[in-house]
Design a protein around this motif. Structure first.
Motif, PDB file in Angstrom:
ATOM      1  N   ASP A 155      -0.382  -1.952   3.374  1.00  0.00           N
ATOM      2  CA  ASP A 155       1.452  -2.484   3.419  1.00  0.00           C
ATOM      3  C   ASP A 155       2.132  -3.120   2.032  1.00  0.00           C
ATOM      4  O   ASP A 155       2.498  -2.296   2.072  1.00  0.00           O
ATOM      5  N   CYS A 156       1.334  -3.954   2.096  1.00  0.00           N
ATOM      6  CA  CYS A 156       1.783  -5.617   0.850  1.00  0.00           C
ATOM      7  C   CYS A 156       2.145  -4.048  -0.656  1.00  0.00           C
ATOM      8  O   CYS A 156       3.328  -5.128  -1.325  1.00  0.00           O
ATOM      9  N   THR A 157       1.180  -3.900  -1.110  1.00  0.00           N
ATOM     10  CA  THR A 157       1.250  -3.322  -2.762  1.00  0.00           C
ATOM     11  C   THR A 157       1.718  -1.700  -2.621  1.00  0.00           C
ATOM     12  O   THR A 157       1.454  -1.460  -3.779  1.00  0.00           O
ATOM     13  N   LYS A 214       6.257   2.015  14.688  1.00  0.00           N
ATOM     14  CA  LYS A 214       7.199   3.162  14.046  1.00  0.00           C
ATOM     15  C   LYS A 214       7.356   3.412  12.149  1.00  0.00           C
ATOM     16  O   LYS A 214       6.295   2.614  11.733  1.00  0.00           O
ATOM     17  N   SER A 215       7.482   4.074  11.913  1.00  0.00           N
ATOM     18  CA  SER A 215       7.434   4.147  10.353  1.00  0.00           C
ATOM     19  C   SER A 215       7.906   2.846   9.673  1.00  0.00           C
ATOM     20  O   SER A 215       9.086   1.989  10.082  1.00  0.00           O
ATOM     21  N   ARG A 216       8.015   3.199   8.567  1.00  0.00           N
ATOM     22  CA  ARG A 216       9.171   2.008   7.306  1.00  0.00           C
ATOM     23  C   ARG A 216      10.530   2.073   7.542  1.00  0.00           C
ATOM     24  O   ARG A 216      10.683   1.228   7.579  1.00  0.00           O
ATOM     25  N   ASP A 248      16.319  -0.198  12.596  1.00  0.00           N
ATOM     26  CA  ASP A 248      15.820  -1.093  13.665  1.00  0.00           C
ATOM     27  C   ASP A 248      16.135  -2.244  13.970  1.00  0.00           C
ATOM     28  O   ASP A 248      16.864  -3.210  14.319  1.00  0.00           O
ATOM     29  N   MET A 249      16.180  -2.761  12.538  1.00  0.00           N
ATOM     30  CA  MET A 249      15.799  -4.436  12.096  1.00  0.00           C
ATOM     31  C   MET A 249      17.847  -5.047  11.866  1.00  0.00           C
ATOM     32  O   MET A 249      18.238  -6.120  12.050  1.00  0.00           O
ATOM     33  N   THR A 271       3.085  -8.725  12.939  1.00  0.00           N
ATOM     34  CA  THR A 271       2.589  -7.282  12.728  1.00  0.00           C
ATOM     35  C   THR A 271       3.244  -7.033  11.686  1.00  0.00           C
ATOM     36  O   THR A 271       1.922  -6.589  10.834  1.00  0.00           O
ATOM     37  N   THR A 272       3.980  -6.254  11.125  1.00  0.00           N
ATOM     38  CA  THR A 272       4.269  -5.565  10.677  1.00  0.00           C
ATOM     39  C   THR A 272       5.269  -6.215   9.472  1.00  0.00           C
ATOM     40  O   THR A 272       5.459  -5.769   8.597  1.00  0.00           O
ATOM     41  N   GLY A 273       5.781  -7.896   9.867  1.00  0.00           N
ATOM     42  CA  GLY A 273       6.388  -8.700   8.591  1.00  0.00           C
ATOM     43  C   GLY A 273       7.925  -8.487   8.600  1.00  0.00           C
ATOM     44  O   GLY A 273       8.723  -8.474   8.009  1.00  0.00           O
ATOM     45  N   SER A 274       8.420  -6.734   9.833  1.00  0.00           N
ATOM     46  CA  SER A 274       9.878  -6.414   9.792  1.00  0.00           C
ATOM     47  C   SER A 274      10.295  -7.693  10.094  1.00  0.00           C
ATOM     48  O   SER A 274      11.638  -8.218   9.735  1.00  0.00           O
TER      49      SER A 274
END
Ligand SMILES: [Zn+2]
Ligand SMILES: [Zn+2]
Length: 293
Positions: free
Chosen positions: A67-69, A198-200, A206-207, A260-263
């Motif tokens: 995810d991060c890269t 959810k997708s990115r 959402d945020m 979790t996702t970092g969002s």
């Protein structure tokens, strides 16, 4: 008769001298408790899936993290996340006890785990700084330090329902344990559903507008920055508000229970940086979470 009497006299003495086991907070067994780990037995202590050597330097994940890269990852508004433990079924149960069943006796245990993660982050950054100053040939010494701790807020509805903000309790407890100042800086406008499915793009959408800084956040940042500067005697701190720059940014540690996702962390970090900007302070955010899923 004599034996009876001796028995009656010795029984209480025997009870006094025998250190009986205590009930473990997490498994309920009567056992001798793990020293320093607040109410849990040695077996439970040994079952904690500590993250001591994260594979991903950004999000602190124990296993490799695509995810991060990814090219479209980001923009990231925080430097990195570190977590005390991996979010496995045992940790899930501990968090459920604390967060959803309101078992407050879990708080000292979770705070203690976060304290360990914080010390580890500190050592990691110091090691890196020493390496960088050695590489560049400019021994600038070690100057990394957190100036203020804050936490991810919950919505008013959640707060009423649960009666407490689990992240705030962890943040305040960690700050007290590490002798760092704490301030509430953020508010949450609404609750969001689970982000992990959810997708990115959907997560980003959402945020939007979920977190904002409190009206008094700027004031609190400035007040703490002034206190930090006035107490500065070493290179570890900026010496004046003007010297809070890239070399000496104002560092905020953002605390939450699970990453979790970092969002969530990312959305909060963005707001914290904006609050800094609005009062002329360069803010750098580090995230510390109790568990990494
Ligand atoms: Zn136990
Ligand atoms: Zn990662």
């Amino acid at each position: 008769m004599f034996i009876d009497m001796m028995d009656r006299m010795l029984k209480p003495l025997h009870r006094m001298l025998t250190v009986s086991g205590q009930q473990c907070l997490t498994c309920g067994q009567t056992a001798s408790l793990s020293r320093g780990y607040l109410g849990i037995c040695k077996t439970c202590y040994l079952s904690i899936p500590w993250i001591t050597n994260p594979k991903c330097v950004y999000c602190g994940r124990l296993i490799g993290c695509p995810d991060c890269t990814r090219e479209d990852a980001g923009p990231w508004h925080f430097v990195c996340n570190r977590s005390a433990a991996a979010y496995n079924t045992v940790m899930r149960e501990w968090l459920a006890q604390y967060k959803y069943r309101g078992n407050e006796s879990y708080a000292p245990l979770l705070i203690r785990m976060m304290e360990r993660a914080y010390r580890q982050l500190q050592r990691e950054v110091h090691r890196r700084q020493r390496f960088l100053s050695h590489e560049s040939g400019h021994p600038s010494g070690v100057n990394w330090q957190i100036h203020l701790v804050t936490s991810v807020p919950v919505s008013t509805a959640r707060l009423q329902e649960r009666g407490f903000n689990q992240a705030e309790v962890l943040g305040r407890g960690l700050a007290a344990a590490c002798k760092l100042p704490y301030a509430d800086l953020l508010k949450r406008e609404r609750h969001t559903d689970k982000q992990s499915f959810k997708s990115r793009i959907a997560r980003l959408k959402d945020m939007e507008g979920v977190f904002h800084c409190l009206p008094e956040a700027g004031e609190r940042l400035l007040a703490q920055a002034r206190r930090t500067c006035s107490g500065s005697t070493r290179r570890a701190l900026p010496v004046s508000l003007d010297s809070i720059d890239r070399a000496y940014p104002f560092r905020i540690l953002l605390v939450d229970d699970v990453y979790t996702t970092g969002s969530t962390v990312n959305a909060c970090s963005k707001e914290l940086k904006l609050a800094g900007e609005s009062c002329g302070i360069l803010v750098e955010v580090y995230s510390l979470t109790w568990a990494r899923s």
